[in-house]
Design a protein around this motif. Sequence first.
Motif, PDB file in Angstrom:
ATOM      1  N   ALA A  16       0.839  -1.206   0.000  1.00 19.39           N
ATOM      2  CA  ALA A  16       0.000   0.000   0.000  1.00 19.39           C
ATOM      3  C   ALA A  16       0.874   1.257   0.000  1.00 19.39           C
ATOM      4  O   ALA A  16       0.598   2.209  -0.731  1.00 19.39           O
ATOM      5  CB  ALA A  16      -0.929   0.004   1.210  1.00 19.39           C
ATOM      6  N   GLY A  17       1.931   1.255   0.767  1.00 22.85           N
ATOM      7  CA  GLY A  17       2.826   2.401   0.805  1.00 22.85           C
ATOM      8  C   GLY A  17       3.522   2.620  -0.529  1.00 22.85           C
ATOM      9  O   GLY A  17       3.640   3.739  -1.005  1.00 22.85           O
ATOM     10  N   LYS A  18       3.975   1.527  -1.137  1.00 25.47           N
ATOM     11  CA  LYS A  18       4.635   1.625  -2.434  1.00 25.47           C
ATOM     12  C   LYS A  18       3.656   2.134  -3.487  1.00 25.47           C
ATOM     13  O   LYS A  18       4.000   3.009  -4.290  1.00 25.47           O
ATOM     14  CB  LYS A  18       5.205   0.276  -2.852  1.00 25.47           C
ATOM     15  CG  LYS A  18       5.963   0.331  -4.171  1.00 25.47           C
ATOM     16  CD  LYS A  18       6.712  -0.955  -4.387  1.00 25.47           C
ATOM     17  CE  LYS A  18       7.436  -0.997  -5.704  1.00 25.47           C
ATOM     18  NZ  LYS A  18       8.332   0.083  -5.960  1.00 25.47           N
ATOM     19  N   MET A  19       2.434   1.630  -3.470  1.00 25.53           N
ATOM     20  CA  MET A  19       1.419   2.080  -4.432  1.00 25.53           C
ATOM     21  C   MET A  19       1.109   3.561  -4.232  1.00 25.53           C
ATOM     22  O   MET A  19       0.981   4.313  -5.206  1.00 25.53           O
ATOM     23  CB  MET A  19       0.152   1.237  -4.296  1.00 25.53           C
ATOM     24  CG  MET A  19       0.324  -0.176  -4.814  1.00 25.53           C
ATOM     25  SD  MET A  19      -1.083  -1.240  -4.479  1.00 25.53           S
ATOM     26  CE  MET A  19      -2.400  -0.397  -5.287  1.00 25.53           C
ATOM     27  N   GLU A  20       0.989   3.985  -2.989  1.00 25.30           N
ATOM     28  CA  GLU A  20       0.700   5.385  -2.698  1.00 25.30           C
ATOM     29  C   GLU A  20       1.827   6.289  -3.203  1.00 25.30           C
ATOM     30  O   GLU A  20       1.582   7.321  -3.820  1.00 25.30           O
ATOM     31  CB  GLU A  20       0.494   5.584  -1.197  1.00 25.30           C
ATOM     32  CG  GLU A  20       0.255   7.023  -0.776  1.00 25.30           C
ATOM     33  CD  GLU A  20      -1.082   7.589  -1.241  1.00 25.30           C
ATOM     34  OE1 GLU A  20      -1.209   8.823  -1.266  1.00 25.30           O
ATOM     35  OE2 GLU A  20      -1.992   6.810  -1.576  1.00 25.30           O
ATOM     36  N   ARG A  21       3.086   5.909  -2.940  1.00 25.41           N
ATOM     37  CA  ARG A  21       4.219   6.709  -3.409  1.00 25.41           C
ATOM     38  C   ARG A  21       4.258   6.782  -4.929  1.00 25.41           C
ATOM     39  O   ARG A  21       4.502   7.843  -5.501  1.00 25.41           O
ATOM     40  CB  ARG A  21       5.528   6.140  -2.857  1.00 25.41           C
ATOM     41  CG  ARG A  21       5.709   6.399  -1.357  1.00 25.41           C
ATOM     42  CD  ARG A  21       7.076   5.969  -0.875  1.00 25.41           C
ATOM     43  NE  ARG A  21       7.322   4.540  -1.000  1.00 25.41           N
ATOM     44  CZ  ARG A  21       6.919   3.631  -0.122  1.00 25.41           C
ATOM     45  NH1 ARG A  21       6.253   3.999   0.946  1.00 25.41           N
ATOM     46  NH2 ARG A  21       7.183   2.352  -0.295  1.00 25.41           N
ATOM     47  N   GLU A  22       4.003   5.644  -5.599  1.00 28.39           N
ATOM     48  CA  GLU A  22       4.003   5.637  -7.061  1.00 28.39           C
ATOM     49  C   GLU A  22       2.872   6.511  -7.605  1.00 28.39           C
ATOM     50  O   GLU A  22       3.043   7.222  -8.595  1.00 28.39           O
ATOM     51  CB  GLU A  22       3.881   4.212  -7.585  1.00 28.39           C
ATOM     52  CG  GLU A  22       5.136   3.396  -7.378  1.00 28.39           C
ATOM     53  CD  GLU A  22       4.972   1.940  -7.780  1.00 28.39           C
ATOM     54  OE1 GLU A  22       3.849   1.529  -8.155  1.00 28.39           O
ATOM     55  OE2 GLU A  22       5.974   1.208  -7.728  1.00 28.39           O
ATOM     56  N   TRP A  23       1.710   6.460  -6.968  1.00 30.04           N
ATOM     57  CA  TRP A  23       0.573   7.276  -7.398  1.00 30.04           C
ATOM     58  C   TRP A  23       0.897   8.766  -7.252  1.00 30.04           C
ATOM     59  O   TRP A  23       0.644   9.556  -8.158  1.00 30.04           O
ATOM     60  CB  TRP A  23      -0.662   6.914  -6.587  1.00 30.04           C
ATOM     61  CG  TRP A  23      -1.831   7.807  -6.846  1.00 30.04           C
ATOM     62  CD1 TRP A  23      -2.347   8.748  -6.014  1.00 30.04           C
ATOM     63  CD2 TRP A  23      -2.629   7.861  -8.033  1.00 30.04           C
ATOM     64  NE1 TRP A  23      -3.403   9.376  -6.603  1.00 30.04           N
ATOM     65  CE2 TRP A  23      -3.613   8.851  -7.850  1.00 30.04           C
ATOM     66  CE3 TRP A  23      -2.611   7.159  -9.240  1.00 30.04           C
ATOM     67  CZ2 TRP A  23      -4.556   9.164  -8.818  1.00 30.04           C
ATOM     68  CZ3 TRP A  23      -3.566   7.472 -10.196  1.00 30.04           C
ATOM     69  CH2 TRP A  23      -4.517   8.465  -9.983  1.00 30.04           C
ATOM     70  N   GLN A  24       1.452   9.155  -6.112  1.00 31.75           N
ATOM     71  CA  GLN A  24       1.800  10.554  -5.882  1.00 31.75           C
ATOM     72  C   GLN A  24       2.849  11.030  -6.894  1.00 31.75           C
ATOM     73  O   GLN A  24       2.766  12.146  -7.405  1.00 31.75           O
ATOM     74  CB  GLN A  24       2.304  10.770  -4.453  1.00 31.75           C
ATOM     75  CG  GLN A  24       1.254  10.563  -3.389  1.00 31.75           C
ATOM     76  CD  GLN A  24       0.088  11.536  -3.516  1.00 31.75           C
ATOM     77  OE1 GLN A  24       0.249  12.662  -3.949  1.00 31.75           O
ATOM     78  NE2 GLN A  24      -1.097  11.073  -3.145  1.00 31.75           N
ATOM     79  N   GLU A  25       3.832  10.186  -7.181  1.00 34.09           N
ATOM     80  CA  GLU A  25       4.856  10.546  -8.164  1.00 34.09           C
ATOM     81  C   GLU A  25       4.238  10.694  -9.552  1.00 34.09           C
ATOM     82  O   GLU A  25       4.575  11.614 -10.299  1.00 34.09           O
ATOM     83  CB  GLU A  25       5.972   9.491  -8.175  1.00 34.09           C
ATOM     84  CG  GLU A  25       7.089   9.797  -9.145  1.00 34.09           C
ATOM     85  CD  GLU A  25       7.789  11.120  -8.882  1.00 34.09           C
ATOM     86  OE1 GLU A  25       8.233  11.743  -9.863  1.00 34.09           O
ATOM     87  OE2 GLU A  25       7.874  11.544  -7.715  1.00 34.09           O
ATOM     88  N   ALA A  26       3.318   9.804  -9.922  1.00 33.44           N
ATOM     89  CA  ALA A  26       2.646   9.907 -11.225  1.00 33.44           C
ATOM     90  C   ALA A  26       1.829  11.193 -11.312  1.00 33.44           C
ATOM     91  O   ALA A  26       1.805  11.858 -12.356  1.00 33.44           O
ATOM     92  CB  ALA A  26       1.756   8.684 -11.455  1.00 33.44           C
ATOM     93  N   LEU A  27       1.156  11.564 -10.220  1.00 28.83           N
ATOM     94  CA  LEU A  27       0.387  12.818 -10.202  1.00 28.83           C
ATOM     95  C   LEU A  27       1.311  14.025 -10.388  1.00 28.83           C
ATOM     96  O   LEU A  27       0.992  14.949 -11.136  1.00 28.83           O
ATOM     97  CB  LEU A  27      -0.388  12.965  -8.895  1.00 28.83           C
ATOM     98  CG  LEU A  27      -1.641  12.123  -8.745  1.00 28.83           C
ATOM     99  CD1 LEU A  27      -2.223  12.288  -7.347  1.00 28.83           C
ATOM    100  CD2 LEU A  27      -2.668  12.507  -9.787  1.00 28.83           C
ATOM    101  N   ARG A  28       2.464  14.010  -9.695  1.00 30.00           N
ATOM    102  CA  ARG A  28       3.419  15.115  -9.843  1.00 30.00           C
ATOM    103  C   ARG A  28       3.919  15.228 -11.282  1.00 30.00           C
ATOM    104  O   ARG A  28       3.984  16.321 -11.844  1.00 30.00           O
ATOM    105  CB  ARG A  28       4.607  14.924  -8.895  1.00 30.00           C
ATOM    106  CG  ARG A  28       4.372  15.460  -7.497  1.00 30.00           C
ATOM    107  CD  ARG A  28       5.671  15.490  -6.697  1.00 30.00           C
ATOM    108  NE  ARG A  28       6.143  14.163  -6.334  1.00 30.00           N
ATOM    109  CZ  ARG A  28       5.681  13.470  -5.299  1.00 30.00           C
ATOM    110  NH1 ARG A  28       4.747  13.980  -4.528  1.00 30.00           N
ATOM    111  NH2 ARG A  28       6.143  12.283  -5.030  1.00 30.00           N
ATOM    112  N   ARG A  29       4.249  14.085 -11.892  1.00 28.43           N
ATOM    113  CA  ARG A  29       4.717  14.110 -13.282  1.00 28.43           C
ATOM    114  C   ARG A  29       3.634  14.620 -14.212  1.00 28.43           C
ATOM    115  O   ARG A  29       3.903  15.433 -15.106  1.00 28.43           O
ATOM    116  CB  ARG A  29       5.151  12.707 -13.717  1.00 28.43           C
ATOM    117  CG  ARG A  29       6.547  12.352 -13.276  1.00 28.43           C
ATOM    118  CD  ARG A  29       7.076  11.130 -13.999  1.00 28.43           C
ATOM    119  NE  ARG A  29       6.142  10.036 -14.076  1.00 28.43           N
ATOM    120  CZ  ARG A  29       6.092   9.007 -13.235  1.00 28.43           C
ATOM    121  NH1 ARG A  29       6.949   8.939 -12.247  1.00 28.43           N
ATOM    122  NH2 ARG A  29       5.208   8.051 -13.386  1.00 28.43           N
ATOM    123  N   ALA A  30       2.398  14.175 -14.021  1.00 31.02           N
ATOM    124  CA  ALA A  30       1.292  14.611 -14.878  1.00 31.02           C
ATOM    125  C   ALA A  30       1.057  16.103 -14.740  1.00 31.02           C
ATOM    126  O   ALA A  30       0.818  16.796 -15.731  1.00 31.02           O
ATOM    127  CB  ALA A  30       0.018  13.835 -14.527  1.00 31.02           C
TER     128      ALA A  30
END
Length: 170
Positions: free
Chosen positions: A139-153
């Motif tokens: 869950a933590g890894k998924m959350e970090r990846e999601w936040q990073e994807a949002l920042r890139r977008a």
Amino acid sequence: MAKMIRTNEHSINPHFKPTLNHFSRRLAVLISITTALPHPDAPKSILEYHLLSNQLLDDLARHYHQVWPPVPETFEYPKVIPAWVGTDFEQSIDIATKRRRFGRFIGLQGCESPVQSSFGILGYSQEDSNGQGGNFDVAGKMEREWQEALRRAMMENDSDFLLQPKGGGV
């Protein structure tokens, strides 16, 4: 008669002052996401950090939502650590591992663990010296990846960002 060489009984070990300075360094106290208050027994110096007991480390982990299973508040802190509170192996985690994880949580250097990952994708940590293995921080890894994807977008869609000079140019 042989002459006795007298040493200065009051000389200070050269390591004393640097050690004293290190242990008396002040720590910034972290506040809880939900209460906006620090834990009353949160360490305020490096010395206090090294004197944390098993029970106090457990209380600090609960206060700062670093528990298993993770709660939404767990991911609101700058750093998420592998939980021990609420896991099947909670009673067998040694104090050094708890202290190292909490040190990493509050941002102390040198608290990283030797991490071996299985396939390097799930964040499976085998840092615990008790042989029980770590926990899955999916869950933590998924959350970090999601936040990073949002920042890139956001950066890709921000025309002002695209027009900014690169590499310090004008």
